[in-house]
Design a protein around this motif. Structure first.
Motif, PDB file in Angstrom:
ATOM      1  N   GLY A 167    -101.743-103.346 -61.069  1.00 17.60           N
ATOM      2  CA  GLY A 167    -101.733-104.397 -62.080  1.00 17.60           C
ATOM      3  C   GLY A 167    -102.545-104.024 -63.308  1.00 17.60           C
ATOM      4  N   ARG A 168    -103.598-103.241 -63.097  1.00 20.32           N
ATOM      5  CA  ARG A 168    -104.429-102.811 -64.226  1.00 20.32           C
ATOM      6  C   ARG A 168    -103.646-101.912 -65.185  1.00 20.32           C
ATOM      7  N   LEU A 169    -102.688-101.152 -64.648  1.00 21.45           N
ATOM      8  CA  LEU A 169    -101.856-100.298 -65.503  1.00 21.45           C
ATOM      9  C   LEU A 169    -101.065-101.119 -66.508  1.00 21.45           C
ATOM     10  N   ARG A 170    -100.723-102.356 -66.142  1.00 27.89           N
ATOM     11  CA  ARG A 170    -100.036-103.249 -67.091  1.00 27.89           C
ATOM     12  C   ARG A 170    -100.942-103.539 -68.275  1.00 27.89           C
ATOM     13  N   ALA A 171    -102.191-103.849 -67.968  1.00 24.93           N
ATOM     14  CA  ALA A 171    -103.154-104.137 -69.031  1.00 24.93           C
ATOM     15  C   ALA A 171    -103.402-102.913 -69.903  1.00 24.93           C
ATOM     16  N   ILE A 172    -103.457-101.754 -69.268  1.00 22.52           N
ATOM     17  CA  ILE A 172    -103.683-100.507 -70.005  1.00 22.52           C
ATOM     18  C   ILE A 172    -102.559-100.264 -71.007  1.00 22.52           C
ATOM     19  N   SER A 173    -101.320-100.523 -70.601  1.00 17.61           N
ATOM     20  CA  SER A 173    -100.181-100.311 -71.501  1.00 17.61           C
ATOM     21  C   SER A 173    -100.308-101.154 -72.765  1.00 17.61           C
ATOM     22  N   MET A 194    -110.266 -96.588 -77.483  1.00 25.18           N
ATOM     23  CA  MET A 194    -109.121 -95.820 -76.997  1.00 25.18           C
ATOM     24  C   MET A 194    -109.560 -94.788 -75.960  1.00 25.18           C
ATOM     25  N   GLU A 195    -110.684 -94.146 -76.203  1.00 26.73           N
ATOM     26  CA  GLU A 195    -111.205 -93.163 -75.242  1.00 26.73           C
ATOM     27  C   GLU A 195    -111.501 -93.829 -73.901  1.00 26.73           C
ATOM     28  N   LYS A 196    -112.048 -95.034 -73.959  1.00 19.25           N
ATOM     29  CA  LYS A 196    -112.388 -95.776 -72.743  1.00 19.25           C
ATOM     30  C   LYS A 196    -111.131 -96.150 -71.961  1.00 19.25           C
ATOM     31  N   VAL A 197    -110.096 -96.620 -72.661  1.00 14.35           N
ATOM     32  CA  VAL A 197    -108.881 -97.047 -71.961  1.00 14.35           C
ATOM     33  C   VAL A 197    -108.125 -95.857 -71.377  1.00 14.35           C
ATOM     34  N   PHE A 201    -107.165 -95.254 -67.579  1.00 14.91           N
ATOM     35  CA  PHE A 201    -105.797 -94.876 -67.246  1.00 14.91           C
ATOM     36  C   PHE A 201    -105.804 -93.729 -66.230  1.00 14.91           C
ATOM     37  N   ARG A 202    -106.596 -92.691 -66.537  1.00 18.76           N
ATOM     38  CA  ARG A 202    -106.672 -91.520 -65.670  1.00 18.76           C
ATOM     39  C   ARG A 202    -107.203 -91.883 -64.283  1.00 18.76           C
ATOM     40  N   ASN A 203    -108.287 -92.647 -64.254  1.00 16.06           N
ATOM     41  CA  ASN A 203    -108.901 -93.039 -62.980  1.00 16.06           C
ATOM     42  C   ASN A 203    -107.960 -93.894 -62.132  1.00 16.06           C
ATOM     43  N   SER A 204    -107.222 -94.805 -62.796  1.00 17.00           N
ATOM     44  CA  SER A 204    -106.284 -95.675 -62.080  1.00 17.00           C
ATOM     45  C   SER A 204    -105.155 -94.861 -61.462  1.00 17.00           C
ATOM     46  N   LEU A 230     -99.888 -88.344 -70.460  1.00 18.73           N
ATOM     47  CA  LEU A 230     -99.880 -87.117 -71.262  1.00 18.73           C
ATOM     48  C   LEU A 230     -99.429 -87.394 -72.694  1.00 18.73           C
ATOM     49  N   PHE A 231     -98.437 -88.257 -72.835  1.00 12.85           N
ATOM     50  CA  PHE A 231     -97.923 -88.601 -74.168  1.00 12.85           C
ATOM     51  C   PHE A 231     -99.007 -89.225 -75.035  1.00 12.85           C
ATOM     52  N   PHE A 232     -99.700 -90.224 -74.494  1.00  9.67           N
ATOM     53  CA  PHE A 232    -100.721 -90.910 -75.288  1.00  9.67           C
ATOM     54  C   PHE A 232    -102.001 -90.081 -75.432  1.00  9.67           C
ATOM     55  N   SER A 233    -102.222 -89.168 -74.511  1.00 10.39           N
ATOM     56  CA  SER A 233    -103.360 -88.246 -74.660  1.00 10.39           C
ATOM     57  C   SER A 233    -103.138 -87.347 -75.872  1.00 10.39           C
ATOM     58  N   MET A 234    -101.901 -86.908 -76.042  1.00  8.97           N
ATOM     59  CA  MET A 234    -101.579 -86.057 -77.192  1.00  8.97           C
ATOM     60  C   MET A 234    -101.587 -86.842 -78.502  1.00  8.97           C
ATOM     61  N   MET A 235    -101.245 -88.128 -78.405  1.00 12.38           N
ATOM     62  CA  MET A 235    -101.185 -88.961 -79.610  1.00 12.38           C
ATOM     63  C   MET A 235    -102.548 -89.492 -80.038  1.00 12.38           C
ATOM     64  N   GLU A 236    -103.513 -89.358 -79.162  1.00 12.47           N
ATOM     65  CA  GLU A 236    -104.835 -89.962 -79.402  1.00 12.47           C
ATOM     66  C   GLU A 236    -105.446 -89.533 -80.730  1.00 12.47           C
ATOM     67  N   ASP A 237    -105.259 -88.272 -81.098  1.00  6.93           N
ATOM     68  CA  ASP A 237    -105.847 -87.756 -82.340  1.00  6.93           C
ATOM     69  C   ASP A 237    -104.858 -87.742 -83.505  1.00  6.93           C
ATOM     70  N   ALA A 238    -103.677 -88.274 -83.267  1.00  8.83           N
ATOM     71  CA  ALA A 238    -102.671 -88.275 -84.342  1.00  8.83           C
ATOM     72  C   ALA A 238    -103.079 -89.218 -85.463  1.00  8.83           C
ATOM     73  N   GLU A 239    -102.991 -88.735 -86.693  1.00  6.41           N
ATOM     74  CA  GLU A 239    -103.364 -89.559 -87.839  1.00  6.41           C
ATOM     75  C   GLU A 239    -102.226 -90.485 -88.249  1.00  6.41           C
ATOM     76  N   VAL A 240    -100.999 -90.064 -87.956  1.00  5.46           N
ATOM     77  CA  VAL A 240     -99.835 -90.875 -88.296  1.00  5.46           C
ATOM     78  C   VAL A 240     -99.076 -91.210 -87.012  1.00  5.46           C
ATOM     79  N   PHE A 241     -98.656 -92.450 -86.886  1.00  2.71           N
ATOM     80  CA  PHE A 241     -97.877 -92.852 -85.723  1.00  2.71           C
ATOM     81  C   PHE A 241     -96.840 -93.879 -86.158  1.00  2.71           C
TER      82      PHE A 241
END
Length: 273
Positions: A167-173, A194-197, A201-204, A230-241
């Motif tokens: 259920g926590r994964l729902r909140a993470i999304s 974002m780093e915290k979430v 995500f990883r721990n869950s 993996l997708f959002f890990s790569m996007m974490e530092d993206a300046e444009v989204f």
């Protein structure tokens, strides 16, 4: 031609007929409302619903920001209103089910935090108060999380922790989605959140992989979740989204996480939510 006596009889019959129809209509309305209302039958369902309030907290924040940005994709204004109603319905169901004094007290705190959040969501948004909005909805999410954790600890079901974590994964999304939307207003001030979430995500994911290692259906969902991580890990530092891309991806992630949570509930009980 009808006599006065016959007219009176017919008039009385019509009044009676009208009253019967009226009462039948009321019964149907009450019956429909009962069918639509949430009803909790066991602890796992309670954990599922309490946990969904964490997700709804962030979903409402996401929609609130999208409305402020005049974004009409998926009609966030309508979705916001619908989620607000669902949150209140969920609280009523939890209040009716919970008998434990400690959990009941925590639910009262959720009610208090919800009143604050509701007042905010019903007020016109201001860009300069973006971080205040995040703080308000985070407090609501964490207060709901504490209620979910208490329900999990006091549950007798062996899979309660897995239900809680899925259920926590729902909140993470929805937290990821909300933080990306806030990026347009608060720039890099959301980075630590974002780093915290992402850590959460990883721990869950790691916990669920261990807990459900022998469940073929659950493993398929978790494999998909790993791709999202993996997708959002790569996007974490993206300046444009692209907001629409983020919304689509997180909505699909929400659906998968919700399906997994419901699956785990139904697997251990005779019926789901």
């Amino acid at each position: 031609m009808m006599t006065n006596s016959e007219r009176r009889v017919e008039f009385s019959f019509r009044l009676f007929e009208g009253e019967v129809l009226k009462r039948m209509f009321i019964v149907v309305l009450i019956g429909t409302a009962s069918l639509n209302a949430l009803e909790i039958k066991n602890d796992l369902q309670a954990i599922n619903l309490a946990g969904s309030e964490r997700m709804m907290s962030m979903k409402m924040l996401k929609d609130y920001i999208l409305v402020a940005m005049n974004d009409t994709y998926k009609n966030p204004k309508k979705d916001l209103q619908k989620t607000m109603e669902r949150f209140e319905e969920t609280q009523r169901a939890l209040d009716a089910y919970v008998k434990d004094p400690e959990i009941a007290e925590q639910l009262k705190k959720v009610d208090q935090m919800w009143n604050n959040a509701k007042n905010m969501l019903e007020s016109p948004p201001k860009k300069e108060e973006a971080l205040k909005y995040l703080k308000t909805m985070n407090i609501l999410k964490e207060t709901a999380n504490e209620a979910t954790v208490l329900l999990t600890k006091k549950s007798k079901h062996g899979t309660s922790q897995a239900v809680n974590t899925a259920g926590r994964l729902r909140a993470i999304s929805q937290t990821i989605a909300a933080l990306y939307m806030l990026k347009t207003w608060a720039e890099d001030k959301t980075r630590s959140s974002m780093e915290k979430v992402m850590k959460n995500f990883r721990n869950s994911l790691d916990f669920l992989k261990r807990a459900l290692k022998n469940d073929t259906q659950a493993k398929k969902v978790l494999k998909n979740m790993e791709k999202n991580y993996l997708f959002f890990s790569m996007m974490e530092d993206a300046e444009v989204f692209t907001p629409i891309l983020v919304i689509k991806r997180t909505n699909r992630m929400l659906k998968k996480a919700d399906d997994l949570t419901r699956y785990l509930v139904k697997k251990q009980t005779k019926g789901g939510e």
